[in-house]
Design a protein around this motif. Structure first.
Motif, PDB file in Angstrom:
ATOM      1  N   THR A 125       0.813  -1.224   0.000  1.00 30.53           N
ATOM      2  CA  THR A 125       0.000   0.000   0.000  1.00 30.53           C
ATOM      3  C   THR A 125       0.844   1.271   0.000  1.00 30.53           C
ATOM      4  O   THR A 125       0.606   2.181  -0.790  1.00 30.53           O
ATOM      5  N   ASP A 126       1.833   1.321   0.883  1.00 30.25           N
ATOM      6  CA  ASP A 126       2.600   2.551   0.996  1.00 30.25           C
ATOM      7  C   ASP A 126       3.319   2.883  -0.308  1.00 30.25           C
ATOM      8  O   ASP A 126       3.337   4.030  -0.730  1.00 30.25           O
ATOM      9  N   ILE A 127       3.908   1.870  -0.929  1.00 27.12           N
ATOM     10  CA  ILE A 127       4.630   2.145  -2.173  1.00 27.12           C
ATOM     11  C   ILE A 127       3.660   2.522  -3.278  1.00 27.12           C
ATOM     12  O   ILE A 127       3.931   3.433  -4.067  1.00 27.12           O
ATOM     13  N   THR A 128       2.500   1.857  -3.330  1.00 28.09           N
ATOM     14  CA  THR A 128       1.511   2.224  -4.336  1.00 28.09           C
ATOM     15  C   THR A 128       1.102   3.689  -4.159  1.00 28.09           C
ATOM     16  O   THR A 128       0.976   4.429  -5.140  1.00 28.09           O
ATOM     17  N   ASN A 129       0.941   4.106  -2.918  1.00 30.38           N
ATOM     18  CA  ASN A 129       0.593   5.499  -2.647  1.00 30.38           C
ATOM     19  C   ASN A 129       1.661   6.461  -3.150  1.00 30.38           C
ATOM     20  O   ASN A 129       1.360   7.457  -3.798  1.00 30.38           O
ATOM     21  N   VAL A 130       2.899   6.145  -2.831  1.00 33.44           N
ATOM     22  CA  VAL A 130       3.988   7.049  -3.213  1.00 33.44           C
ATOM     23  C   VAL A 130       4.130   7.104  -4.730  1.00 33.44           C
ATOM     24  O   VAL A 130       4.309   8.172  -5.313  1.00 33.44           O
ATOM     25  N   GLN A 131       3.993   5.939  -5.361  1.00 31.32           N
ATOM     26  CA  GLN A 131       4.088   5.922  -6.819  1.00 31.32           C
ATOM     27  C   GLN A 131       2.960   6.755  -7.436  1.00 31.32           C
ATOM     28  O   GLN A 131       3.170   7.514  -8.378  1.00 31.32           O
ATOM     29  N   GLY A 132       1.769   6.614  -6.881  1.00 29.23           N
ATOM     30  CA  GLY A 132       0.623   7.395  -7.365  1.00 29.23           C
ATOM     31  C   GLY A 132       0.873   8.885  -7.227  1.00 29.23           C
ATOM     32  O   GLY A 132       0.604   9.659  -8.144  1.00 29.23           O
ATOM     33  N   MET A 136       1.276  11.786 -10.119  1.00 23.76           N
ATOM     34  CA  MET A 136       0.456  12.994 -10.162  1.00 23.76           C
ATOM     35  C   MET A 136       1.305  14.259 -10.230  1.00 23.76           C
ATOM     36  O   MET A 136       0.940  15.222 -10.894  1.00 23.76           O
ATOM     37  N   ILE A 137       2.413  14.266  -9.488  1.00 22.67           N
ATOM     38  CA  ILE A 137       3.104  15.550  -9.362  1.00 22.67           C
ATOM     39  C   ILE A 137       4.304  15.719 -10.278  1.00 22.67           C
ATOM     40  O   ILE A 137       4.800  16.827 -10.401  1.00 22.67           O
ATOM     41  N   ILE A 138       4.721  14.653 -10.944  1.00 25.74           N
ATOM     42  CA  ILE A 138       5.954  14.811 -11.734  1.00 25.74           C
ATOM     43  C   ILE A 138       5.814  15.917 -12.760  1.00 25.74           C
ATOM     44  O   ILE A 138       6.731  16.709 -12.981  1.00 25.74           O
ATOM     45  N   ARG A 139       4.644  16.025 -13.388  1.00 26.61           N
ATOM     46  CA  ARG A 139       4.486  17.087 -14.371  1.00 26.61           C
ATOM     47  C   ARG A 139       4.128  18.418 -13.709  1.00 26.61           C
ATOM     48  O   ARG A 139       4.622  19.461 -14.080  1.00 26.61           O
ATOM     49  N   ALA A 140       3.260  18.309 -12.710  1.00 27.95           N
ATOM     50  CA  ALA A 140       2.777  19.538 -12.064  1.00 27.95           C
ATOM     51  C   ALA A 140       3.917  20.312 -11.421  1.00 27.95           C
ATOM     52  O   ALA A 140       3.912  21.536 -11.386  1.00 27.95           O
ATOM     53  N   TYR A 303       1.125  20.350  -2.942  1.00 28.77           N
ATOM     54  CA  TYR A 303       1.395  20.489  -1.512  1.00 28.77           C
ATOM     55  C   TYR A 303       0.602  19.456  -0.710  1.00 28.77           C
ATOM     56  O   TYR A 303       1.151  18.757   0.155  1.00 28.77           O
ATOM     57  N   VAL A 304      -0.681  19.336  -1.045  1.00 27.99           N
ATOM     58  CA  VAL A 304      -1.526  18.369  -0.342  1.00 27.99           C
ATOM     59  C   VAL A 304      -1.039  16.930  -0.580  1.00 27.99           C
ATOM     60  O   VAL A 304      -0.948  16.121   0.341  1.00 27.99           O
ATOM     61  N   MET A 305      -0.681  16.643  -1.839  1.00 26.57           N
ATOM     62  CA  MET A 305      -0.189  15.297  -2.156  1.00 26.57           C
ATOM     63  C   MET A 305       1.048  14.966  -1.329  1.00 26.57           C
ATOM     64  O   MET A 305       1.209  13.854  -0.849  1.00 26.57           O
ATOM     65  N   ILE A 306       1.922  15.965  -1.206  1.00 26.68           N
ATOM     66  CA  ILE A 306       3.155  15.719  -0.455  1.00 26.68           C
ATOM     67  C   ILE A 306       2.839  15.472   1.014  1.00 26.68           C
ATOM     68  O   ILE A 306       3.372  14.555   1.645  1.00 26.68           O
TER      69      ILE A 306
END
Lengths: 586, 661
Positions: A125-132, A136-140, A303-306
C-alpha cells in the motif's frame, strides 16, 4: 523535505525519462503561454476588421502561427506524458524492489521489530501510494511554477500596469490555499486513523461472526459500529466543509482579478494616449489570469499530495534504513564439517535485561538425537534458533561443527541446519513446488524418498494430482497434520547435517509421529536431531532428553535416567501415559 | 491490524466487469438515497449548480459581448469609457462603472451558490455514505453463517475499505462536477445557437472529434489499467505471502529465488503501468490543443464572414456580418471555449464514476443478500412455578425460564420448563446441496448429560454442534430442544439457551469487562467477576495493568492463547445457559495455563447439558456418552469402558496403535 530527497535516489535509471518529462513540460508550458500571447494579436487583427477590412493576410498568418504552436504544444505534451509514465512506473518499481530485497536481509529480530503485517503494508500500500503521488506531481511540479511565471511575465509584457494586480493576488491566493490545506490535513489524518478503527470493527465482526450470533449480539454490534461510523461521518464532513472553501475562494480570486483587469485594460484600450493597447489584450490578460490561478491550484494540490504522502514515505524509509542485524562475516567459512553442536555458557535476551536463556552449556555429538521438553515460555525454540543463527547469542558462544556460527557464511550454515519451524508456512503452488524449497534441483525420486520418511506418502496417494496438487495460500487446503509432514519433507530435502523439529508433529497422531521418528533414525542416522515436543512419547527414545524451564536446562538424561531422577519428567510421563490425541488420527 | 490506508490499492476485484444494466441499476439506487434522505438539500444543490454555471457563462458573455461591444468599441477613440453609455439593450443608460458593479454582483451570487452547493454536497455525500455503510453493516449482522463461508474475509473487508470510499469520491466530487459541466455546456450551447448556427456546427463538430479522442484514449488506457490492477493484485499477493513467510524464506536460504519471483511480478506491473499511464497522460494535452485549434478555426471563419459580409443565421433570425458584429465573434469564441473545456473535466470523472458504480454494485449485492430466516415462534420467557410445579409466565426475572409455545390449531398456549434436553432424530446435513456431510445422525442428551465427540479432523464433529444453534439448517430429520423442534424456536431464544466456547477464541477490541459481558449485557460487574472466577480467569485478569478495565487491542493479541481462552470461558459462563457447546483446544499452551483452562472448562460443564468436541482424556473418560465419528457418521457410541471393550476405532485412537489384524 529530507524524506523526499532521500526518495529521489530511486529515480535511478529513470533520470533520463524524468528530465525529458520536465524539459517537455517546460516547453509545452512555453507554447501554451505563447498561444495565449499571440491570441491577443490575432484578436486584435479580427477586431481591426472593423476599421481596416483589408488585412486578412495577417489573420491567416496568426491563425497558422497559433495552430502551429498548439500542435507543437500537443506533441510536447504527449511526449512528456509518455516519459512521465515510465518515470513514475520506474520510480515505483525501484523502491519496491529495493525494499523487497532489503527485507530479504532482515534477521528474525528485524522482522519482529516491524511485525510482518506492517512490512506487508509498507511494501504494498505505501509504495503504491507514493508511486501514485509521483505520477500525479511529476508534471505539475514543473508545469505549475513555470506556467505561472511565464504567464506573469507575459502579462507584464502585454500591459504591465494591469499585471500589477497579480502581485497582490498571487501571494494572497497562495496563502489562503495553503492555509486551507493546513487546516484540513489534521482532520484527514484523524479520519484515516478512525478508518483503521472502522476496518478493525468490521474485520473483528466478520472474523467473530459465530460468536456474535451465538450470543445474539447482532444489535449490540450494530450500535457499536454506529459510533465509529458517526465519528467518521462528522469529521469527514468537517474536513470537506473546509475544503469546500477552496472553490468559492478561487472563484473570488478569479472573478476579482478578472474584474480589476477588465477595468484597467478597458480603460487603456479606449484611451487616446500613447499607452493605448489593442482589444485582444483584454482576452489575453484574462486568459493569463486563469492560467496563473490554475497554476496556484496545482501548487496547492502538489502540496496536499506531499503532505498526504508523507506518512507513507516515512514508513518506507524507516524499513529501508533498518540495518539487518545479522550478516555474513568477512572471510566466512563455507562448509560445515559435521553436525556437532555446542552451547558455551550461552545467554540470550530479546529485550535488554530480560534474559530468556541463562547459561546454557551443553555439547551434542554429531549424529545424536536430543529431545527437549518444557512448558511454553521455557525458551526451547529460542535455544534451537541460535543453531541456525536466526538470532545471535547475547553472551557465550554457539558452535556448529567446531566453529562459532558467526564464522560461517550464513547461506552455508543454514543449508546445513534444517529448521522445521513451529509456526510453519506452505506457499501457493504445487506440492512439488513447495518441497523444492528444500532443494531446487531435487528429482522426483529424491522428493518421494523424503515424502516416505516424513509420512507424506500415505496421504499423497489420496491427493487428486499427487505431487502436482495445488496448495492454496498458507496451506489452507491441507490439514494441520498434513502440513506438518510436508514441512518435514521439505526440510529433509535440504540434506542437512542438523535437523531441528520444533513441535513439528503436534498435530500428527502418535502412530504417525513414531513412524516419522523411526524413518529418520533408519535413513538418516548421521543427522544430528533436535526434537522439541509437548508429548513425552515423541522424545522418549532420544539419546538424551533435556528438560527446560525458564531459560535453563534443568535436567538431562535418557528416558530411563530421568524417570528415576526427575520428578517433573515422571509427572509429565504419567499424566500423558496411555493417551493419544483424539483429534489427529488423519 | 496493519494501519491500512483507505486510499489503498483498488485491487483487481474492483475491475471485474460489471454489466451495463447492473451499473445503471446501481446509479438509480444510489440517487434514490439522495432523493429519499436529502430531497430539500438536493433541490437547493440543483438550483445552486444552475446559478453557478450560469454565472460563469455570464462572465464570458460580459467580457465578450457587453464590455467589448457596448462599451469599448463605441468608445474606442473617445479616450474614456465613462462618456458614452449604451442607448439601447438591457444596459441602456448604465455607465461603465455601473455595468461592472452589476457584473460583480452576479459573480458574487455565483460564488455564494458555489459555496452553498459545495457544502451541501459534502453533507449529502458523507450522509449517504454513512447510511450505506450502516445499512451494509446492519444487514451483515443478519446474514447467515453460510454467507461468510462463501465470501472471504478480505473480500468483505474490501467492500468497506475500497468500495464505500469510491462512493464518496463520486458523490461529493464527480457528480457535482458532472452536473455543473453539463449545465455550463447547455448554457453555452444556447448562447452559441442564439449567435450563429454555422459556427455552432463547427464547434459541435470539433467537440465530437474531441469526444472520440477521449473515448479512444480512455478505452486504451482502461484496457491496460485493468491489466495493471490485476497484476498489482497478484504482485501484492506475492509480497504478502512471502513477507508473511519470511522466516521460512530465511531458514531455507530462499532469498535469491524469492527476489527472482518478485522481480517477474514487478517488471510485469511496470510494463502495464507504463502503458496505461501513457494513454492516460496523452489525453489532456491533446484535448487542450484541439480546443485551441478550434478556437483559431472559429476566429478564422468569423473573420472571413466579416470580411466577406456573409449572412449569419442564428436561432433568432439572420443577420449580416460586418464591422458591427466583431464583438459577436469575440463572445462566440468565449462560448466555444467554455463549451469545450468541461468535456475534458467530465472525461476525467468517468473513471471515478465507473469505479464507484462497480463498487456500488458489490455493496448492493451484500445488502440484497437474503438475511437469515427465522420462522420460529416459540419464545423463551421468565417463568415461575404454579402450585403443581408447572411453569407460568411472569414479567419479573425469576432465574427460571420456560418455552412459551402457542399453537396454531387454537388450543391454548403451552409452557415447558427450559431443561436442556437435546435430541437428534435421523439428521442429514449438507453444506452444498447434494454433498451430504452428515448421515443419519441420531442421538439424545438428557438434561445434565455430557456428550463427547471424538474422531479425526473432517469427521463432522464441529458440524454437528453448528446444527444445534442453527448456524446451518438441516436437510432431513429433526433436532429438538426440550422436545420442541428447533425450527419452531425463535433463533434469538434458541441461541440464548446455548453457550459456546470455540477452540479458536475470538475476542473484540474493548476492555476485559466488556468482553466478558458480551455473554450477558445485563450482567453486573460482580456477576462478571463471578464468572471470571468460575472460569479461572480472575487471577490473571487482576494481574493485568488495568485489571478488568484493561483494553484488549486487536482481539486480545497481547494475551496468550490460554488467557484468551479463559476469557472466552468466562464469557460463556456469564451467559449461564443450560446447554453448553465446547471445543477443547488442541494447541499446545503452557502447562500451567492449560490446567487452568481445563479446570475452567470443567467448572462450567457442571450441572449443564454439554456437547464437547473432546481432545483430553479426562474429559472423554468422564463423559456420559462418547460418539466416535468418521466421515459424517457415528460409528461407535458408548462410555469409555464400553468403547474400549469394543476394540474398534476408539480403542485404536486411545492406544495410539493400529489394531492387530
Amino acid at each position: 523535505m529530507k524524506e523526499i530527497i532521500k526518495l529521489l535516489r530511486y529515480i535511478k535509471g529513470y533520470w533520463k525519462d524524468t528530465i525529458l518529462t520536465w524539459v517537455c513540460v517546460l516547453f509545452e508550458s512555453v507554447c501554451e503561454g505563447l498561444v495565449a500571447y499571440f491570441m491577443q494579436f490575432f484578436i486584435n487583427e479580427v477586431e481591426s476588421l472593423a476599421s481596416a477590412p483589408d488585412n486578412l493576410n495577417m489573420i491567416f498568418l496568426y491563425s497558422g502561427l497559433i495552430a502551429g504552436i498548439a500542435i507543437l504544444a500537443a506533441v510536447l505534451g504527449i511526449v512528456a506524458g509518455v516519459f512521465a509514465a515510465s518515470a513514475a512506473a520506474g520510480f515505483g518499481k525501484n523502491i519496491r524492489e529495493a525494499l523487497f530485497i532489503h527485507v530479504q536481509d532482515y534477521s528474525f529480530k528485524n522482522i519482529d521489530k516491524f511485525s510482518t503485517s506492517s512490512l506487508v503494508t509498507r511494501t504494498t500500500t505505501d509504495i503504491t501510494n507514493v508511486q501514485g503521488a509521483f505520477q500525479m506531481i511529476i508534471r505539475a511540479v514543473v508545469r505549475a511554477p513555470f506556467l505561472m511565471l511565464f504567464a506573469l511575465v507575459m502579462c507584464f509584457v502585454t500591459y504591465w500596469q494591469a499585471a500589477l494586480v497579480f502581485l497582490g493576488f498571487i501571494p494572497l491566493a497562495g496563502f489562503v490555499l495553503i492555509f486551507i490545506a493546513n487546516r484540513t490535513h489534521p482532520i484527514f489524518v484523524k479520519v484515516f486513523n478512525a478508518y483503521d478503527d472502522l476496518n478493525q470493527a468490521v474485520d473483528e465482526d466478520v472474523d467473530g461472526i459465530r460468536v456474535v450470533k451465538s450470543f445474539n449480539r447482532e444489535e449490540y454490534q450494530k450500535e457499536k459500529f454506529k459510533g465509529v461510523s458517526y465519528w467518521i461521518y462528522s469529521n469527514f464532513k468537517k474536513a470537506e466543509k473546509r475544503i469546500a472553501l477552496n472553490g468559492p475562494f478561487m472563484n473570488i480570486a478569479t472573478y476579482g482579478t478578472m474584474i480589476m483587469i477588465s477595468i484597467i485594460v478597458s480603460k487603456a484600450i479606449v484611451s487616446t494616449s500613447e499607452t493605448a493597447i489593442g482589444v485582444g489584450a483584454l482576452s489575453t490578460m484574462l486568459t493569463y489570469s486563469m492560467m496563473i490561478l490554475m497554476s496556484l491550484m496545482m501548487v496547492s494540490m502538489v502540496y496536499v499530495m506531499i503532505i498526504i504522502g508523507r506518512n507513507s514515505t516515512e514508513r518506507i524509509l524507516e524499513a529501508l534504513e533498518e540495518v539487518p542485524d545479522i550478516a555474513d562475516p568477512e572471510n566466512p567459512i563455507e562448509t560445515v564439517p559435521n553436525g556437532e553442536v555446542e552451547f558455551k555458557h550461552v545467554n540470550f535476551a530479546y529485550s535488554e535485561g530480560k534474559d530468556v536463556l541463562i547459561d546454557v552449556n551443553k555439547k551434542v555429538k554429531s549424529g545424536s538425537t536430543i529431545g527437549i521438553l518444557g512448558p511454553t515460555g521455557s525458551s526451547k525454540t529460542t535455544l534451537v534458533s541460535l543453531i541456525a543463527r536466526l538470532f545471535d547469542a547475547g553472551s557465550g558462544e554457539v558452535l556448529v561443527g567446531g566453529h562459532n556460527v558467526k564464522e560461517y557464511k550464513l547461506e552455508s550454515l543454514r543449508d546445513s541446519v534444517a529448521v522445521v519451524l513451529q509456526k510453519n508456512t506452505l506457499f501457493t503452488g504445487t506440492i512439488r513446488d513447495n518441497l523444492k524449497w528444500g532443494n531446487e534441483n531435487a528429482t522426483d525420486e529424491e522428493i518421494m524418498a523424503a515424502c516416505d520418511i516424513a509420512q507424506v506418502t500415505p496421504f499423497l496417494k489420496d491427493m487428486p494430482d499427487g505431487l502436482n496438487t495445488m496448495i492454496e495460500q498458507g496451506g489452507a487446503n491441507v490439514s494441520g497434520g498434513q502440513k506438518q509432514r510436508l514441512c518435514i519433507a521439505r526440510a529433509l530435502l535440504k540434506s542437512p547435517k542438523i535437523l531441528i523439529l520444533d513441535d513439528s508433529t503436534s498435530a500428527c497422531d502418535t502412530h504417525t509421529d513414531k513412524l516419522i521418528r523411526d524413518g529418520l533414525d533408519k535413513y538418516h542416522p548421521e543427522l544430528t536431531k533436535f526434537i522439541i515436543a509437548q508429548r513425552v512419547l515423541s522424545v522418549k527414545d532420544c539419546d538424551e532428553i533435556w528438560v527446560m524451564n525458564e531459560g535453563k536446562v534443568l535436567e538431562t538424561g535418557t528416558n530411563d535416567e530421568l524417570m528415576k531422577t526427575s520428578a517433573v519428567y515422571r509427572d509429565l510421563y504419567e499424566s500423558q501415559n496411555g493417551g493419544g490425541d483424539f483429534d489427529a488420527a488423519n | 491490524m496493519p494501519r491500512t490506508n483507505i486510499r489503498a490499492t483498488k485491487g483487481a476485484r474492483n475491475m471485474n466487469m460489471i454489466s451495463g444494466k447492473a451499473r445503471s441499476a446501481a446509479i438509480g439506487r444510489l440517487l434514490s438515497y439522495v432523493f429519499k434522505y436529502y430531497p430539500a438539500q438536493f433541490v437547493v444543490v440543483l438550483i445552486c449548480v444552475l446559478l453557478s454555471s450560469f454565472t460563469s457563462v455570464a462572465a464570458a458573455f460580459f467580457t465578450g459581448n457587453i464590455l467589448v461591444n457596448e462599451y469599448i468599441m463605441p468608445s474606442l477613440n473617445a479616450g474614456s469609457l465613462e462618456i458614452l453609455t449604451p442607448t439601447s439593450g438591457a444596459l441602456a443608460g448604465i455607465p461603465f462603472g455601473g455595468a461592472i458593479a452589476i457584473m460583480a454582483s452576479i459573480l458574487a451570487l455565483g460564488t455564494v451558490a458555489l459555496y452553498v452547493y459545495n457544502i451541501l454536497m459534502s453533507i449529502i455525500g458523507q450522509g449517504v455514505q454513512k447510511r450505506i455503510r450502516d445499512e451494509l453493516y446492519d444487514h451483515m449482522q443478519d446474514l447467515p453463517i453460510s454467507y461468510f463461508d462463501r465470501r472471504g474475509r478480505g473480500d468483505i473487508m474490501s467492500v468497506y475499505t475500497n468500495d464505500v470510499d469510491a462512493l464518496r469520491e463520486m458523490l461529493s466530487r464527480a457528480l457535482p462536477m458532472m452536473a455543473s459541466s453539463v449545465v455550463t455546456m447547455i448554457a453555452c450551447l444556447v448562447m452559441m445557437l442564439l449567435t450563429d448556427l454555422v459556427l455552432t456546427a463547427v464547434v459541435i463538430g470539433v467537440s465530437i472529434l474531441i469526444f472520440f479522442i477521449i473515448v479512444y484514449f480512455t478505452k486504451m488506457a482502461s484496457r491496460f489499467f485493468i491489466a495493471q490492477q490485476i497484476e498489482l493484485g497478484k504482485m501484492n499477493g506475492y509480497i504478502e505471502e512471502m513477507v508473511n513467510g519470511q522466516r521460512v524464506v530465511k531458514v531455507f536460504n530462499y532469498e535469491k529465488r524469492n527476489i527472482e519471483g518478485f522481480k517477474k511480478h514487478n517488471d510485469q506491473f511496470f510494463t502495464y503501468s507504463v502503458k496505461a499511464n501513457r494513454f492516460a497522460n496523452l489525453l489532456m494535452p491533446t484535448v487542450n490543443q484541439v480546443g485551441n485549434i478550434q478556437y483559431v478555426l472559429i476566429a478564422l471563419i468569423g473573420s472571413l464572414a466579416v470580411f466577406n459580409h456573409w449572412t449569419g443565421v442564428s436561432l433568432v433570425g439572420s443577420f449580416a456580418y460586418g464591422i458591427a458584429t466583431v464583438g459577436t465573434i469575440v463572445s462566440f469564441l468565449m462560448y466555444s471555449k467554455a463549451f469545450v473545456q468541461p468535456i475534458g473535466n467530465v472525461s476525467q470523472q468517468l473513471n471515478l464514476i465507473a469505479l464507484a458504480l462497480a463498487g456500488a454494485t458489490r455493496i448492493f449485492e451484500i445488502i440484497d443478500a437474503p438475511a437469515e430466516k427465522d420462522e420460529g415462534y416459540v419464545e423463551l420467557v421468565n417463568a415461575k412455578e404454579d402450585e403443581n410445579g408447572n411453569p407460568i409466565e411472569c414479567a419479573e426475572r425469576t432465574g427460571k425460564w420456560a418455552w412459551k409455545h402457542p399453537h396454531t390449531d387454537g388450543s391454548p398456549t403451552t409452557y415447558t420448563w427450559l431443561r436442556g434436553k437435546i435430541t437428534f432424530d435421523d439428521v442429514d446435513f449438507a453444506y452444498i446441496p447434494g454433498k451430504t456431510v452428515l448421515h443419519n445422525i441420531s442421538m439424545y442428551a438428557e438434561e445434565g448429560q455430557k456428550i463427547a465427540f471424538v474422531g479425526p479432523t473432517g469427521s463432522g464433529k464441529t458440524t454437528i454442534t453448528n446444527l444445534i444453534n442453527r448456524f446451518y439448517d438441516i436437510e432431513d430429520g429433526k433436532v429438538r430442544y426440550d422436545d420442541i423442534n428447533i425450527n419452531k424456536i425463535r433463533k434469538k431464544d434458541l441461541r440464548r439457551s446455548l453457550g459456546m466456547v470455540l477452540q479458536d477464541t475470538k475476542l473484540f477490541t474493548g476492555t476485559v469487562m466488556e468482553n466478558i459481558r458480551f455473554g450477558n449485557l445485563n450482567a453486573t460487574d460482580e456477576e462478571v467477576v463471578e464468572a471470571a472466577k468460575l472460569a479461572n480467569a480472575h487471577n490473571f485478569i487482576t494481574h493485568l495493568p488495568e485489571g478488568y478495565n484493561t483494553v484488549l487491542a486487536s482481539g486480545g493479541a497481547s494475551l496468550s492463547q490460554g488467557q484468551r481462552q479463559l476469557i472466552a470461558i468466562a464469557r460463556a459462563a456469564v451467559a449461564n445457559p443450560p446447554v453448553m457447546i465446547l471445543d477443547e483446544a488442541t494447541s499446545s499452551i503452557d502447562s500451567r495455563t492449560e490446567s487452568l483452562v481445563q479446570e475452567g472448562m470443567d467448572a462450567i460443564m457442571k450441572g449443564r447439558t454439554v456437547f464437547v468436541i473432546a481432545h483430553r482424556l479426562s474429559t472423554i473418560k468422564n463423559s456420559d456418552v462418547i460418539m466416535v465419528l468418521q466421515d459424517g457418521r457415528i460409528i461407535e457410541r458408548g462410555n469409555h469402558e464400553q468403547l474400549l471393550a469394543e476394540k474398534g476405532k476408539y480403542y485404536q485412537l486411545y492406544t495410539g496403535n493400529e489394531i492387530a489384524k
